[in-house]
Design a protein around this motif. Structure first.
Motif, mmCIF file in Angstrom:
data_model
loop_
_atom_site.group_PDB
_atom_site.id
_atom_site.type_symbol
_atom_site.label_atom_id
_atom_site.label_comp_id
_atom_site.label_asym_id
_atom_site.label_seq_id
_atom_site.Cartn_x
_atom_site.Cartn_y
_atom_site.Cartn_z
ATOM 1 N N ASP A 223 66.724 -0.019 -19.860
ATOM 2 C CA ASP A 223 67.229 1.306 -20.224
ATOM 3 C C ASP A 223 68.511 1.198 -21.050
ATOM 4 O O ASP A 223 69.581 0.954 -20.506
ATOM 5 N N HIS B 84 71.518 2.890 -22.836
ATOM 6 C CA HIS B 84 72.179 4.167 -22.562
ATOM 7 C C HIS B 84 73.487 4.268 -23.340
ATOM 8 O O HIS B 84 74.138 3.266 -23.605
ATOM 9 N N TYR C 161 65.757 8.544 -29.529
ATOM 10 C CA TYR C 161 66.366 8.650 -28.200
ATOM 11 C C TYR C 161 66.417 10.093 -27.752
ATOM 12 O O TYR C 161 66.224 11.017 -28.537
ATOM 13 N N ILE D 46 74.488 11.813 -21.843
ATOM 14 C CA ILE D 46 74.210 10.390 -22.017
ATOM 15 C C ILE D 46 72.943 10.247 -22.846
ATOM 16 O O ILE D 46 71.907 10.835 -22.521
ATOM 17 N N PHE E 169 70.309 3.100 -14.314
ATOM 18 C CA PHE E 169 69.884 2.448 -15.549
ATOM 19 C C PHE E 169 69.515 0.998 -15.245
ATOM 20 O O PHE E 169 70.352 0.210 -14.820
ATOM 21 N N PHE F 90 74.998 2.746 -27.997
ATOM 22 C CA PHE F 90 74.065 2.397 -26.936
ATOM 23 C C PHE F 90 74.442 1.035 -26.382
ATOM 24 O O PHE F 90 74.866 0.140 -27.120
ATOM 25 N N ILE G 14 69.721 8.204 -24.017
ATOM 26 C CA ILE G 14 68.847 7.252 -23.324
ATOM 27 C C ILE G 14 67.664 6.868 -24.213
ATOM 28 O O ILE G 14 67.155 7.689 -24.971
ATOM 29 N N PRO H 296 76.720 6.335 -22.776
ATOM 30 C CA PRO H 296 77.443 7.243 -21.885
ATOM 31 C C PRO H 296 78.680 7.862 -22.549
ATOM 32 O O PRO H 296 78.996 7.563 -23.705
ATOM 33 N N ALA I 48 72.752 8.679 -12.386
ATOM 34 C CA ALA I 48 71.635 8.106 -13.151
ATOM 35 C C ALA I 48 71.586 6.623 -12.840
ATOM 36 O O ALA I 48 72.634 5.976 -12.701
ATOM 37 N N LYS J 63 67.325 10.059 -12.878
ATOM 38 C CA LYS J 63 68.420 11.027 -12.816
ATOM 39 C C LYS J 63 68.163 11.942 -11.633
ATOM 40 O O LYS J 63 67.048 12.445 -11.463
ATOM 41 N N MET K 90 64.745 4.635 -15.942
ATOM 42 C CA MET K 90 65.905 5.475 -15.755
ATOM 43 C C MET K 90 65.532 6.570 -14.757
ATOM 44 O O MET K 90 64.446 7.126 -14.814
#
Length: 141
Positions: free
Chosen positions: A117, A119, A100, A72, A113, A53, A74, A121, A111, A3, A1
């Motif tokens: 990963d 995630h 997480y 988010i 992914f 997720f 992760i 969101p 980001a 960012k 991941m």
């Protein structure tokens, strides 16, 4: 991941043959392209307090915030259990995670992914708000 802010997108061009094209289209909001290797989704929604997720196997996500701010969740996919099995047609599986972290994406942030990963969101950061987001979907090599 990964960012970062869209101003730094050039740093990531070399990570995948389609990243340069994807980032340039995100920056210019030129998102009408739809091919097997690269396509875009434009989403408008309200952030929420809870989510699920998710992970993808066929595509890498670049999630770019056009307007608003969202949190988010992760985690690595190895730290999850299956909630809803993988759909090859939709390239998505939903997962439970006990371990997480969170990131916050603000206007201009993105980001990346990868398939490993997981995630979650669309979460509210400080207060519920309207989000405009473009998601670039880039085929895994």
């Amino acid at each position: 991941m990964i960012k970062d802010n869209i101003k730094n997108a050039e740093i990531y061009y070399s990570l995948h043959p389609k990243f340069k094209e994807a980032f340039e289209k995100l920056i210019n909001k030129d998102i009408d392209l739809k091919t097997k290797e690269l396509y875009f989704n434009f989403d408008k929604y309200q952030t929420k307090s809870e989510g699920k997720f998710e992970a993808h196997r066929q595509y890498i996500d670049i999630q770019y915030i056009v307007k608003g701010e969202e949190k988010i969740g992760i985690t690595n996919i190895n730290k999850t259990d299956c909630l809803i099995p993988y759909s090859k047609e939709k390239d998505i599986e939903f997962l439970n995670a006990k371990e997480y972290d969170f990131i916050t994406l603000k206007e201009g942030d993105f980001a990346i992914f990868y398939p490993h990963d997981a995630h979650m969101p669309c979460l509210t950061n400080i207060q519920e708000e309207s989000i405009e987001k473009i998601v670039a979907k880039i085929a895994v090599r």
